[in-house]
Design an enzyme around this catalytic site. Structure first.
Site, PDB file in Angstrom:
ATOM      1  CE  LYS A 252      20.439   6.096 -25.784  1.00 28.44           C
ATOM      2  NZ  LYS A 252      19.264   6.365 -26.638  1.00 28.44           N
TER       3      LYS A 252
ATOM      4  NE  ARG B 286      -7.874  -0.330   7.469  1.00 25.84           N
ATOM      5  CZ  ARG B 286      -8.728  -0.122   6.474  1.00 25.84           C
ATOM      6  NH1 ARG B 286      -9.264  -1.154   5.840  1.00 25.84           N
ATOM      7  NH2 ARG B 286      -9.034   1.115   6.105  1.00 25.84           N
TER       8      ARG B 286
ATOM      9  CB  CYS C 155      15.912   4.216 -31.409  1.00 27.40           C
ATOM     10  SG  CYS C 155      14.853   5.653 -31.273  1.00 27.40           S
TER      11      CYS C 155
ATOM     12  CG  MET D 161      10.989  -5.241 -34.092  1.00 30.56           C
ATOM     13  SD  MET D 161      11.161  -5.155 -35.885  1.00 30.56           S
ATOM     14  CE  MET D 161      12.158  -6.577 -36.228  1.00 30.56           C
TER      15      MET D 161
ATOM     16  CG  ASP E 167      -8.533   5.830  13.157  1.00 32.38           C
ATOM     17  OD1 ASP E 167      -9.642   6.055  12.628  1.00 32.38           O
ATOM     18  OD2 ASP E 167      -7.773   4.925  12.790  1.00 32.38           O
TER      19      ASP E 167
ATOM     20  CE  LYS F 188      -6.583   3.773   3.613  1.00 30.68           C
ATOM     21  NZ  LYS F 188      -5.430   4.126   4.403  1.00 30.68           N
TER      22      LYS F 188
ATOM     23  CB  THR G 192      -5.404  -1.586  -3.213  1.00 30.34           C
ATOM     24  OG1 THR G 192      -5.883  -0.852  -2.082  1.00 30.34           O
ATOM     25  CG2 THR G 192      -3.894  -1.593  -3.214  1.00 30.34           C
TER      26      THR G 192
ATOM     27  CE  LYS H 136     -10.936   2.150   9.481  1.00 30.51           C
ATOM     28  NZ  LYS H 136     -10.485   2.972  10.620  1.00 30.51           N
TER      29      LYS H 136
ATOM     30  CG  ASP I 146     -10.716   3.595  14.667  1.00 31.10           C
ATOM     31  OD1 ASP I 146     -10.475   4.386  15.594  1.00 31.10           O
ATOM     32  OD2 ASP I 146     -11.765   3.617  14.015  1.00 31.10           O
TER      33      ASP I 146
END
Ligand SMILES: *[C@@H]1O[C@H](CO)[C@@H](O)[C@H](O)[C@H]1NC(C)=O
Ligand SMILES: *[C@@H]1O[C@H](CO)[C@@H](O)[C@H](O)[C@H]1NC(C)=O
Ligand SMILES: *[C@@H]1O[C@H](CO)[C@@H](O)[C@H](O)[C@H]1NC(C)=O
Ligand SMILES: *[C@@H]1O[C@H](CO)[C@@H](O)[C@H](O)[C@H]1NC(C)=O
Length: 549
Positions: free
Chosen positions: A375, A43, A462, A299, A93, A141, A138, A45, A74
């Site tokens: 849950k 690829r 919780c 925690m 394309d 893209k 990403t 371009k 393409d």
């Protein structure tokens, strides 16, 4: 020949400086071939046709040496000039049917699709495989309109599976942000059954760009990805083959209860870490519950600690009590760390259906992580189901359950909701209520223990999450039965506490509850059993309450 193509580790090249750096693309691809990529798409371009053809020729030599097909992105003309195995076409394309006319039937033609409609058209025009995406945003893209996530891809796979012969047969590859830290989770989540009787259409491969082209060592990166692709995800590594129903219900329940007492023993022996990411409202109470059942509470809301904590063999509780963008990013980082280490994660989607912020938070979490157990009460579980791509139908439709506080579904309907969601998310789902319903999509049980006082104190939902995390961490072979054991410990302790003479109401209940959690844990871990457990098998779960959008 074309039918034998292995799409599993599909490399898409990128010649941009940001990814490739100053390296030579042909050498990088050769390393990836040695590492084990199974198909390559060139690829580019920006380069001129002359450069495209000469690079493609050089790549084709390398690919041929490894018996791996080379496709050109393409440019059908370049593919023809080079004589390579085919092309990959984007939506902008050349048309798949025109490309087919030029290339003939022996060449491979793939198409990028991001909707059911695009998939249908590409197959109709003769595509051999579909590149489905974009999964995650990403650097390569950024077109956010096409970001469809796990759910979007699952929808397209389902539609193909339900379609005509060509749609059933077409090969599929997912694309967008796949790398070594998410590959196993993604392939696991994409394999999402929509009913117990139909096999989902598999994803045949994952397309990878920067995780190979941008890697310091493309060969090692490729062989690592290939190894991941062929082994179970860490969170399934300890699972034993689940038993199915034993002959009679009585035998089944005996088995569940004897597992439960061993599970309690194992919690006390292993004293697993219960890593709790949540707000501070009932922190003290939750930590005490963890200590009383024999777990080690910690925690820690700071996700940077998660990778270290995840390696200690404990479980993570993600409690959506408060949702902020920072909190969400923190959650995602910690979830990723536990998924990679294989430590169980409990999702407690508090108030999930209440606001649109919470609804989208649940969707984002499901899209970015695997949860071993989800849950919640009826409303919360319905909100998770809708984030998972279901709409609610059946006799009590109109989604009243999402907004109203009281239960609106019958027990068989609840069993149907819980098992359908568990099957699709490939996890355990627990719907709490006067009667709890729990399922792994295959085996469904009800538990009718507990006491009304639990509903009158803060943090009881919780702290049940905390308890479940300890049970799952200490009993990873059968997480469903481990969760049942956790529920029994919690709810039977509540019953025992409520019966005590010194308990006059919810206030005096709390300390007595802690006492009983401790006392029963020690007793059962000794050589006792869970007396008074009210567990039943649900062998006949209703159907059709949840339907896929
Ligand atoms: C693509 O090809 C099909 C079949 O030949 C044709 O009907 C359609 O008009 C073409 N579409 C475009 C955008 O070229
Ligand atoms: C892997 O991909 C995800 C999603 O695109 C991203 O958030 C994460 O940072 C990536 N991890 C690595 C190690 O590149
Ligand atoms: C469901 O049970 C069947 C029968 O034992 C088993 O083959 C299958 O693997 C189970 N599926 C899940 C998701 O546990
Ligand atoms: C666990 O969850 C509760 C509920 O929100 C939370 O307040 C508490 O801080 C958590 N911590 C521990 C150690 O259980």
């Amino acid at each position: 020949m074309k039918d034998q193509v292995d799409y599993s580790l599909y490399l898409v090249t990128d010649s941009t400086e940001a990814i490739l750096g100053s390296r030579d693309l042909v050498q990088v691809v050769e390393q990836a071939l040695i590492g084990g990529v199974t198909i390559v798409q060139y690829r580019d371009k920006t380069s001129d046709t002359g450069v495209l053809i000469s690079t493609a020729k050089a790549l084709h030599e390398k690919c041929k040496a490894h018996n791996i097909p080379l496709l050109i992105n393409d440019r059908v003309d370049v593919a023809l000039a080079v004589g390579c195995e085919g092309v990959h076409l984007g939506q902008d394309d050349m048309n798949v049917s025109e490309a087919r006319n030029l290339l003939g039937n022996d060449k491979i033609i793939g198409a990028t699709v991001s909707s059911i409609e695009e998939a249908r058209i590409a197959v109709e025009r003769g595509a051999d495989y579909l590149g489905i995406g974009t999964l995650y945003a990403t650097n390569t893209k950024k077109n956010t309109k096409d970001i469809i996530g796990i759910n979007g891809i699952r929808k397209i796979l389902k539609s193909l599976n339900d379609g005509n012969e060509a749609e059933k047969k077409v090969k599929t590859v997912c694309i967008g942000g796949v790398n070594a830290s998410n590959l196993q989770r993604i392939t696991h989540q994409l394999h999402a059954p929509s009913s117990p009787s139909t096999q989902p259409k598999p994803i045949d491969g994952v397309a990878v760009v920067s995780a190979i082209i941008g890697a310091p060592d493309p060969k090692t990166a490729s062989s690592h990805l290939s190894k991941l692709l062929h082994s179970p995800p860490p969170f399934k590594a300890h699972s034993t083959e689940p038993h199915f129903w034993l002959e009679s219900n009585a035998q089944e329940i005996t088995h569940v209860l004897s597992f439960a007492s061993l599970a309690t023993k194992s919690v006390r022996e292993k004293s697993p870490l219960s890593h709790n990411m949540t707000n501070l409202v009932v922190q003290n109470f939750a930590a005490n519950v963890a200590l009383c059942i024999g777990a080690s509470p910690i925690m820690a809301n700071y996700a940077a600690e998660a990778p270290d904590l995840a390696r200690l063999g404990g479980a993570l509780v993600v409690n959506m009590g408060t949702v902020t963008p920072d909190g969400l990013a923190n959650f995602k980082q910690a979830i990723n760390a536990y998924n990679l280490a294989g430590g169980p994660i409990i999702l407690d989607p508090v108030g999930a259906g209440a606001t649109s912020v919470r609804r989208s938070a649940v969707a984002e979490l499901l899209n970015n992580g695997y949860f071993d157990l989800i849950k919640g009460n009826e409303r919360e579980i319905l909100a998770v189901a809708s984030a998972s791509g279901f709409s609610v139908s059946g006799p009590t439709s109109q989604q009243r359950g999402v907004d109203s506080g009281t239960a609106v579904y019958t027990l068989p309907q609840k069993a149907s909701i819980v098992s359908t969601l568990a099957l699709r998310e490939r996890c355990i789902v627990l719907m709490t209520g006067a009667t709890d319903v729990i399922s792994d999509g295959n085996r469904t049980y009800t538990i009718s223990n507990g006491h009304a006082y639990l509903g009158m104190i803060t943090g009881s939902g919780c702290t049940l999450g905390t308890t479940l995390s300890a049970y799952l961490a200490a009993n990873q072979g059968d997480k469903l039965l481990a969760a049942i054991a956790g529920v029994l410990h919690y709810e039977i302790a509540a019953e025992e506490a409520s019966r005590r003479e010194d308990v006059k109401g919810p206030g005096t209940f709390v300390p007595a509850f802690l006492d009983e959690l401790y006392r029963l844990g020690v007793k059962v871990a000794g050589d006792g059993e869970w007396e008074g457990a009210r567990v039943e098998c649900v062998k006949d779960v209703g159907e059709g309450v949840l339907v896929l959008d």
